[in-house]
Design an enzyme around this catalytic site. Structure first.
Site, short mmCIF file in Angstrom:
data_model
loop_
_atom_site.label_atom_id
_atom_site.label_comp_id
_atom_site.label_asym_id
_atom_site.label_seq_id
_atom_site.Cartn_x
_atom_site.Cartn_y
_atom_site.Cartn_z
N ASP A 44 -13.25 -69.86 -13.53
CA ASP A 44 -11.96 -69.57 -13.75
C ASP A 44 -11.24 -69.36 -15.21
OD1 ASP A 44 -11.38 -69.64 -11.14
OD2 ASP A 44 -11.03 -71.87 -11.09
N HIS A 83 -17.60 -66.85 -9.28
CA HIS A 83 -16.91 -66.68 -10.63
C HIS A 83 -16.50 -68.00 -11.25
CE1 HIS A 83 -13.68 -67.45 -7.77
NE2 HIS A 83 -12.84 -67.78 -9.07
N ARG A 120 -6.82 -68.35 6.37
CA ARG A 120 -6.86 -69.60 5.60
C ARG A 120 -5.65 -69.54 4.48
NH1 ARG A 120 -9.85 -69.93 0.19
NH2 ARG A 120 -10.99 -72.01 0.27
N HIS A 128 -17.62 -70.75 -8.68
CA HIS A 128 -17.60 -71.11 -7.19
C HIS A 128 -17.05 -69.82 -6.78
CE1 HIS A 128 -13.78 -71.17 -9.62
NE2 HIS A 128 -13.23 -71.17 -8.32
#
Length: 179
Positions: free
Chosen positions: A95, A93, A163, A153
């Site tokens: 941003d 996608h 994470r 990204h």
């Protein structure tokens, strides 16, 4: 251009942010079900030491973006601590825009960053589709990149462990300043 800066955030601050996130009962409820209850906004942090460290991070990030991208003024638009558990990934996608080039819900975003708070997990790499680049997480490393379509990204699946990241978005439009 994608910039990777190792050791942008010190180990102690990374550990403190993860500990605060894990021990906090607060979670950001968002319309986006993908992120709901997996995030915590730094504005919701009550610990004075962590607040001070977040202000230092904010100043460093704004100065870095201004220098790296040759901008006179850049403002913090939004940020979140994000937990990525085993099995989760994010599809590619941009941003600030949809793939069909129509504005998304955040067209004011000019730059983005991801700061990795840990690296004791497997998977969870940030990849850039058109730049043919993968950023390998390292504790304290930050990546800066423009928010537009060229920098589409995603995040590869976390295959083991948890994470934690500090995701931030920046704007050149002062009406969107996060106070």
């Amino acid at each position: 251009m994608i910039y990777e800066i190792p050791n942008f955030l010190d180990d102690e601050t990374c550990d403190m942010l993860i500990h605060y996130f894990v021990s906090s009962k607060k979670r950001s409820i968002q319309d986006d079900k993908f992120f709901s209850v997996r995030t915590l906004s730094p504005s919701e942090i009550c610990d004075d030491d962590i607040k001070m460290r977040m202000e230092i991070f904010k100043s460093k990030a704004l100065q870095s973006i201004s220098r790296l991208f040759h901008e006179n003024y850049v403002f913090l638009e939004f940020w979140d601590l994000v937990h990525w558990y085993k099995g989760i990934k994010m599809e590619p996608h941009a941003d600030n825009i949809y793939p069909d080039r129509s504005p998304n819900t955040c067209p004011q975003r000019d730059y983005s960053s991801i700061c990795y708070l840990n690296h004791d997990y497997k998977g969870g790499h940030t990849f850039f589709v058109y730049e043919n680049k993968t950023c390998i997480p390292e504790k304290g490393k930050i990546i800066f990149y423009p928010s537009g379509l060229q920098f589409t990204h995603g995040v590869s699946k976390v295959t083991e462990g948890n994470r934690y990241t500090l995701a931030s978005w920046y704007t050149k439009d002062e009406k969107y300043i996060l106070l």
